[in-house]
Design a protein around this motif. Structure first.
Motif, mmCIF file in Angstrom:
data_model
loop_
_atom_site.group_PDB
_atom_site.id
_atom_site.type_symbol
_atom_site.label_atom_id
_atom_site.label_comp_id
_atom_site.label_asym_id
_atom_site.label_seq_id
_atom_site.Cartn_x
_atom_site.Cartn_y
_atom_site.Cartn_z
ATOM 1 N N SER A 41 0.819 -1.211 0.000
ATOM 2 C CA SER A 41 0.000 0.000 0.000
ATOM 3 C C SER A 41 0.853 1.261 0.000
ATOM 4 N N THR A 42 0.443 2.238 -0.800
ATOM 5 C CA THR A 42 1.132 3.533 -0.800
ATOM 6 C C THR A 42 0.581 4.457 0.276
ATOM 7 N N THR A 43 -0.522 4.043 0.892
ATOM 8 C CA THR A 43 -1.145 4.907 1.899
ATOM 9 C C THR A 43 -0.533 4.682 3.278
ATOM 10 N N TYR A 44 -0.138 3.440 3.565
ATOM 11 C CA TYR A 44 0.398 3.140 4.897
ATOM 12 C C TYR A 44 1.813 2.580 4.858
ATOM 13 N N ASN A 45 2.615 3.118 3.938
ATOM 14 C CA ASN A 45 4.018 2.740 3.869
ATOM 15 C C ASN A 45 4.852 3.971 3.555
ATOM 16 N N GLU A 46 6.161 3.808 3.665
ATOM 17 C CA GLU A 46 7.115 4.844 3.286
ATOM 18 C C GLU A 46 7.809 4.391 2.003
ATOM 19 N N PRO A 47 7.984 5.290 1.030
ATOM 20 C CA PRO A 47 8.583 4.877 -0.244
ATOM 21 C C PRO A 47 9.981 4.264 -0.116
ATOM 22 N N PHE A 48 10.789 4.747 0.844
ATOM 23 C CA PHE A 48 12.138 4.185 0.974
ATOM 24 C C PHE A 48 12.074 2.690 1.291
ATOM 25 N N HIS A 49 11.205 2.321 2.246
ATOM 26 C CA HIS A 49 11.078 0.906 2.608
ATOM 27 C C HIS A 49 10.606 0.054 1.424
ATOM 28 N N ILE A 50 9.643 0.583 0.690
ATOM 29 C CA ILE A 50 9.064 -0.191 -0.414
ATOM 30 C C ILE A 50 10.078 -0.343 -1.555
ATOM 31 N N ALA A 51 10.749 0.742 -1.895
ATOM 32 C CA ALA A 51 11.766 0.677 -2.954
ATOM 33 C C ALA A 51 12.826 -0.352 -2.579
ATOM 34 N N ARG A 52 13.217 -0.320 -1.343
ATOM 35 C CA ARG A 52 14.312 -1.176 -0.893
ATOM 36 C C ARG A 52 13.921 -2.647 -0.835
ATOM 37 N N LYS A 53 12.736 -2.936 -0.305
ATOM 38 C CA LYS A 53 12.337 -4.334 -0.171
ATOM 39 C C LYS A 53 12.119 -4.959 -1.551
ATOM 40 N N PHE A 54 11.528 -4.204 -2.470
ATOM 41 C CA PHE A 54 11.358 -4.776 -3.813
ATOM 42 C C PHE A 54 12.697 -4.912 -4.536
ATOM 43 N N SER A 55 13.596 -3.977 -4.324
ATOM 44 C CA SER A 55 14.917 -4.108 -4.942
ATOM 45 C C SER A 55 15.623 -5.344 -4.391
ATOM 46 N N SER A 56 15.517 -5.520 -3.074
ATOM 47 C CA SER A 56 16.151 -6.683 -2.443
ATOM 48 C C SER A 56 15.530 -7.986 -2.965
ATOM 49 N N LEU A 57 14.205 -8.002 -3.081
ATOM 50 C CA LEU A 57 13.520 -9.185 -3.622
ATOM 51 C C LEU A 57 13.953 -9.435 -5.068
ATOM 52 N N ASP A 58 14.156 -8.354 -5.814
ATOM 53 C CA ASP A 58 14.599 -8.503 -7.204
ATOM 54 C C ASP A 58 16.023 -9.083 -7.249
ATOM 55 N N HIS A 59 16.878 -8.658 -6.311
ATOM 56 C CA HIS A 59 18.234 -9.227 -6.251
ATOM 57 C C HIS A 59 18.193 -10.696 -5.853
ATOM 58 N N ILE A 60 17.439 -10.991 -4.786
ATOM 59 C CA ILE A 60 17.399 -12.372 -4.276
ATOM 60 C C ILE A 60 16.850 -13.327 -5.343
ATOM 61 N N SER A 61 15.842 -12.858 -6.089
ATOM 62 C CA SER A 61 15.203 -13.726 -7.099
ATOM 63 C C SER A 61 15.865 -13.604 -8.468
ATOM 64 N N ARG A 62 16.884 -12.799 -8.575
ATOM 65 C CA ARG A 62 17.572 -12.525 -9.846
ATOM 66 C C ARG A 62 16.600 -12.027 -10.927
ATOM 67 N N GLY A 63 15.839 -11.005 -10.550
ATOM 68 C CA GLY A 63 15.020 -10.327 -11.560
ATOM 69 C C GLY A 63 13.611 -10.852 -11.726
#
Lengths: 437, 437
Positions: B96-118
């Motif tokens: 959700s964009t309403t109850y999150n901070e963009p830094f956390h969301i950008a980072r967790k998805f980037s990390s998931l993208d690294h862990i899953s290799r894209g």
């Protein structure tokens, strides 16, 4: 009554705890964002029957900090991925109470505890970099005391949310169609200074009752906070005497807070350099020390000391007298100043020492010597276990598991097998009762 | 030029999309928090070469909502764990964009993208339950228009953070000791209405350049938002005509926003009931419909219609005329009202229909019939692919992979093997260039 044994955490910090680890010829620096690397480390650690993996974290980068703190995998995603490929080892992640919401933190740790079947732990930090504030729409970092006030309330809310569901709340009776008992479901209705959180959590009671709580602040506020809420305390102690004093203080504070001191485990960090001979271990240490880039070591030292400017000094000068105050990590700052004064180190010597183990207990020697030192601290009331900070991976860990662990096992100081399945089982910590007062 | 083929997402919603899935005799209701269950589903989906797994989410519970929305695993932890045990399938999570901070969301998805290799994708939601506000120290839910305004800025910030590091920024030159090029590192320095975020992100450029962006709002604000930012659009469409109209609208809006309409894929939800005969499929459907507990179906319908009170009505009455307005999901509310009016359904019939597929396209039939229907929607300009919502797991998915997928492959409508390694590869979406304007 079972014999007291050491507990081990494994500190996953990029490719190694030493600041120059990434330059070591046996290391590939891009491993710091490579999940297969962490998976390999986790597998070795689990072969060694270590208690838990531990991931530190931060929410901003400094241009000249430890390379492992520039880009890194995010703890929840990394630990959840590791949960899927390990079976027994605990999974401890760092999350800040200053730049998070308690609902998100309660939920992610509960989910991690479910996915790992009871292996999650939360390392509670209040954040120390001013820069983190700027990534979260704040113009300044929250003041030290307020950070701890917020942290106390934050942890209360998280604990309350973990108790949203009684053990028998979700009956899921397929024949009657009743999914849960509404009377065993508890909203929280928290209204405090920093948070209002209604609850309940949309995650059932965590397998461990609650994930294990870890704390690492060694300031006065930090120790008081730990004594009240922490079940494991990580700490940086470079001498036995300091470690004993810290150990005593925390256990006494915990007793004063009405807690059983056996339920708060003190685990100093330790950086072991292991060689077949002491000479080989020493060379390993020197090799890494020589790889420290002077600008990096200096900037690093400056950062730890609250941004002091060394430009007017020679690297062979002693540490200046007037070290500025900082709103950052107080205890670390004091540790560094004490070290410099005690051993009369030059600025260069100081940054090499700091960059090497950063105030942590360093052991350089053969497997026997390493085991002796750990045993000594463990039996002399300085530690219940250790947070292992290998200078570089995977070699340091591999040597430890192959050569040091068997010695400790032979001495009866460490488990030969996991006795239970959860991190609470490994650490001998009680499972909280399924009733909220 | 390669032939256009269908894309498939697999909607992981507890033990099944049907509200009574948990009561089905082949299902164990506690699977909804059991990682080994999701692992098994992911493995079957990957055998079927599906494009991605998709996890919905919410940040509060309703006492009488879908059982899969009461307690559930949290998306980042679930998807990261699945990343470790799969190799090719995409991993889409709701945040959700309403109850999150963009830094956390950008980072967790980037990390998931690294862990899953894209393989990461973000399903962007603005949250619709009033109750979510109460878990995040708010006294009321943000108003619909403001939620979208905030969402636009949120996504801009996240996109900016993903561009913090050029592809060649982290050189990590072991011999010179240079870790990264400072000039290829970009702070964001965003100062907007809702957020101030300095950046850069402490995660390197995601393997996909950026994780795939998904959106599901079908309100006017939702469609405009999707046309600007989404690369995949999930939607609930129960008739071909409506689906075609929606498809047209979104593609046109995307073109108007200066985008290539081929780079925004429309994927309606579909609930397939698959039997060896049509009769068998129909019985499967009826069996689940009969398992719906009346109180649950009714409370569910009431919730979707903004809290309407049915206590004064008989279950055999038609839907009342005066349905209250809601600050929740507008498009879903309208879909339900339209359905009731069009087919003159009683309240009971309506809640059964709603609880079954909740406004989504339902197909009941043999593998051939299911394949025919999907092909028809796909070729008639109603869909680029489908979000598969199996009524209960794993049976529905298993039948689909074993019996429907081979038919679609034979017709050239679906891949026989993954052509690439990333989710962008599977979906035919471009990788964003490594330069920020």
């Amino acid at each position: 009554m079972s014999v007291r044994q050491m507990k081990f955490g494994l500190f996953l910090m990029g490719v190694g705890h030493h600041i120059a680890a990434w330059r070591h010829p046996d290391v590939r620096p891009e491993w710091c964002e490579d999940f297969t690397f962490f998976r390999r480390i986790a597998e070795i650690a689990e072969q060694g029957k270590l208690d838990m993996l531990f991931v530190s974290d931060g929410l901003a980068i400094e241009p000249l900090s430890h390379p492992a703190e520039i880009v890194r995998l995010e703890p929840f995603t990394l630990l959840a991925a590791l949960a899927a490929v390990t079976n027994r080892i605990g999974l401890a992640g760092t999350a800040s109470t200053t730049y998070n919401e308690p609902f998100h933190i309660a939920r992610k740790f509960s989910s991690l505890d479910h996915i790992s079947r009871g292996r999650a732990a939360w390392n509670i930090v209040t954040s120390y970099y001013e820069e983190e504030a700027y990534n979260f729409s704040q113009t300044a970092h929250l003041e030290h005391r307020l950070r701890y006030e917020r942290a106390r309330e934050f942890v209360d809310v998280v604990n309350g949310l973990w108790e949203s569901w009684d053990e028998e709340a979700l009956i899921r009776d397929q024949s009657s169609g009743i999914y849960f008992h509404a009377e065993k479901w508890r909203p929280l209705n928290h209204h405090g200074t920093h948070f209002s959180v209604r609850g309940p959590l949309n995650s059932s009671r965590p397998p461990q009752g609650k994930p294990v709580l870890i704390q690492a602040g060694s300031s006065q506020d930090g120790i008081r906070f730990a004594a009240h809420v922490a079940e494991v305390v990580f700490t940086a102690q470079s001498t036995l005497t300091d470690a004993q004093r810290f150990y005593q203080t925390v256990k006494q504070e915990a007793a004063r807070a009405g807690r059983n001191p056996d339920h708060i485990l003190i685990m100093p960090g330790v950086a072991p350099y292991i060689g077949r001979t002491e000479q080989e271990a020493r060379e390993q240490y020197e090799q890494l020390q020589e790889l420290i880039v002077p600008e990096v070591g200096l900037a690093f030292l400056s950062d730890y000391l609250g941004g002091i400017d060394f430009s007017g000094y020679s690297l062979d000068d002693p540490l200046p007298d007037d070290i500025p105050e900082t709103n950052g990590n107080q205890s670390r700052r004091q540790l560094i100043i004490d070290l410099a004064r005690r051993e009369r180190l030059t600025i260069r010597q100081l940054y090499q020492r700091i960059a090497g183990a950063r105030g942590h207990f360093t052991i350089i020697g053969t497997p026997e010597q390493v085991a002796d030192q750990l045993e000594y601290w463990f039996l002399q009331g300085a530690a219940d276990g250790f947070n292992l900070m290998f200078p570089y991976y995977p070699n340091g860990l591999q040597s430890f598991v192959e050569h040091v662990i068997p010695i400790l096992q032979k001495r009866g100081l460490f488990r030969r097998n996991y006795e239970g399945t959860t991190l609470r089982d490994h650490l001998g910590l009680p499972v909280p009762k399924s009733i909220r007062v």
